[in-house]
Write a protein that holds these residues in place. Sequence first.
Motif, PDB file in Angstrom:
ATOM      1  N   UNK A  58       1.190  -1.041   0.502  1.00  8.60           N
ATOM      2  CA  UNK A  58       0.185  -0.234  -0.090  1.00  8.60           C
ATOM      3  C   UNK A  58       1.245   1.209   0.602  1.00  8.60           C
ATOM      4  N   UNK A  59       1.763   1.199  -0.207  1.00  9.31           N
ATOM      5  CA  UNK A  59       2.615   2.420  -0.626  1.00  9.31           C
ATOM      6  C   UNK A  59       3.665   2.705   0.649  1.00  9.31           C
ATOM      7  N   UNK A  60       3.955   2.147   1.557  1.00  9.36           N
ATOM      8  CA  UNK A  60       4.294   1.715   2.917  1.00  9.36           C
ATOM      9  C   UNK A  60       6.291   2.446   2.669  1.00  9.36           C
ATOM     10  N   UNK A  61       6.650   3.798   3.022  1.00  9.88           N
ATOM     11  CA  UNK A  61       7.743   3.892   3.325  1.00  9.88           C
ATOM     12  C   UNK A  61       8.649   2.926   4.007  1.00  9.88           C
ATOM     13  N   UNK A  62      10.262   2.604   3.577  1.00  9.91           N
ATOM     14  CA  UNK A  62      11.388   2.285   4.677  1.00  9.91           C
ATOM     15  C   UNK A  62      10.845   1.842   5.734  1.00  9.91           C
ATOM     16  N   UNK A 109      -0.296   6.710  20.200  1.00  9.45           N
ATOM     17  CA  UNK A 109       1.126   6.277  20.210  1.00  9.45           C
ATOM     18  C   UNK A 109       1.543   5.839  18.487  1.00  9.45           C
ATOM     19  N   UNK A 110       0.957   5.653  17.229  1.00  4.62           N
ATOM     20  CA  UNK A 110       1.096   5.709  16.564  1.00  4.62           C
ATOM     21  C   UNK A 110       1.133   6.710  15.604  1.00  4.62           C
ATOM     22  N   UNK A 111       0.628   8.336  15.919  1.00  5.01           N
ATOM     23  CA  UNK A 111       0.543   9.057  15.367  1.00  5.01           C
ATOM     24  C   UNK A 111       2.511  10.203  15.761  1.00  5.01           C
ATOM     25  N   UNK A 112       2.836   9.317  16.856  1.00 10.73           N
ATOM     26  CA  UNK A 112       3.992   9.888  17.356  1.00 10.73           C
ATOM     27  C   UNK A 112       4.521   9.360  16.376  1.00 10.73           C
ATOM     28  N   UNK A 113       5.108   8.195  16.519  1.00 13.07           N
ATOM     29  CA  UNK A 113       5.417   7.357  15.480  1.00 13.07           C
ATOM     30  C   UNK A 113       5.874   8.021  14.132  1.00 13.07           C
ATOM     31  N   UNK A 114       4.715   8.181  13.379  1.00 14.02           N
ATOM     32  CA  UNK A 114       4.226   8.229  12.179  1.00 14.02           C
ATOM     33  C   UNK A 114       4.939  10.409  12.172  1.00 14.02           C
ATOM     34  N   UNK A 115       4.400  11.246  13.162  1.00 14.54           N
ATOM     35  CA  UNK A 115       5.082  12.355  13.262  1.00 14.54           C
ATOM     36  C   UNK A 115       6.727  12.566  12.668  1.00 14.54           C
ATOM     37  N   UNK A 116       7.270  11.296  13.274  1.00 21.06           N
ATOM     38  CA  UNK A 116       8.682  11.138  13.615  1.00 21.06           C
ATOM     39  C   UNK A 116       9.676  11.008  12.054  1.00 21.06           C
ATOM     40  N   UNK A 117       8.401  10.455  11.536  1.00 23.95           N
ATOM     41  CA  UNK A 117       9.124  10.126  10.056  1.00 23.95           C
ATOM     42  C   UNK A 117       8.699  11.033   8.441  1.00 23.95           C
ATOM     43  N   UNK A 118       7.459  11.837   9.123  1.00 21.99           N
ATOM     44  CA  UNK A 118       7.102  12.615   8.494  1.00 21.99           C
ATOM     45  C   UNK A 118       6.030  11.509   7.653  1.00 21.99           C
ATOM     46  N   UNK A 119       5.447  10.869   8.085  1.00 21.55           N
ATOM     47  CA  UNK A 119       4.404   9.602   7.422  1.00 21.55           C
ATOM     48  C   UNK A 119       3.224  10.889   6.504  1.00 21.55           C
ATOM     49  N   UNK A 120       3.323  10.582   4.934  1.00 28.66           N
ATOM     50  CA  UNK A 120       1.954  10.575   4.343  1.00 28.66           C
ATOM     51  C   UNK A 120       1.379  10.775   5.001  1.00 28.66           C
ATOM     52  N   UNK A 122      -2.006  10.430   3.344  1.00 28.36           N
ATOM     53  CA  UNK A 122      -2.367   8.674   2.972  1.00 28.36           C
ATOM     54  C   UNK A 122      -2.148   7.901   3.832  1.00 28.36           C
ATOM     55  N   UNK A 123      -1.718   7.484   3.996  1.00 29.02           N
ATOM     56  CA  UNK A 123      -0.414   6.427   4.565  1.00 29.02           C
ATOM     57  C   UNK A 123      -1.203   6.084   6.401  1.00 29.02           C
ATOM     58  N   UNK A 124      -1.061   7.317   6.823  1.00 29.94           N
ATOM     59  CA  UNK A 124      -1.760   7.689   8.430  1.00 29.94           C
ATOM     60  C   UNK A 124      -2.912   7.167   8.412  1.00 29.94           C
ATOM     61  N   UNK A 125      -3.929   7.501   7.149  1.00 30.68           N
ATOM     62  CA  UNK A 125      -4.922   7.136   7.362  1.00 30.68           C
ATOM     63  C   UNK A 125      -5.166   5.993   6.856  1.00 30.68           C
ATOM     64  N   UNK A 126      -4.771   4.729   6.200  1.00 28.98           N
ATOM     65  CA  UNK A 126      -4.706   3.892   5.900  1.00 28.98           C
ATOM     66  C   UNK A 126      -4.121   3.214   6.453  1.00 28.98           C
TER      67      UNK A 126
END
Length: 190
Positions: A58-62, A109-120, A122-126
Amino acid sequence: MQLRILPCRLLTALLCLQPVFAGALERPVNGPYFEDDRMLVVLTPRTPAQMSAFYEARGFPPAALERIRHTCFMTLRIENRSRDVLWVDLGQWHFYADGKEIPRLGEHYWQQQWDEIHLRQASRSTFGWTQFPQLRDLQPEEPVGGNLVFPGNTRRINIDAMLQTGAQRTGPVIHLGFGNVACRQDSPAS
């Protein structure tokens, strides 16, 4: 049919004695479950490779896949088979490992993880729509499913689940316990 209501301490003690405590049960190959005329509850542990492959497709980065691989995912499916409303409030569920309560890695927890790596976004919603909702009512004959995520160093989990019934959550409370549920690991490369 009369529902059994057990004090939480007694239920927690019983979790340590049986692989699954919830009446007459069977075990499918892929994980513990409970089934009666009111509901079906299925827990399916997933490997880190399964989960990272799912999100990679689903396009998530490494960087996101690396964080996902370091957790324990279990897919929870609940089907309301009764004629009443069934409520799932994960805030009232308790998870234990090695005799201690452990956290479920939820939205904060996941919002913090995604903020640290600047996850887009669309991926956060998925990712969000693949998680089991924090609070959910199930109407008669309605199913719901999603993932529960725990710290990656967890090997086995005991779950003390409480479900409320009735349109206003005022019906009998149902307690289910699932004991010694394994967090699956990837098989070593041959």
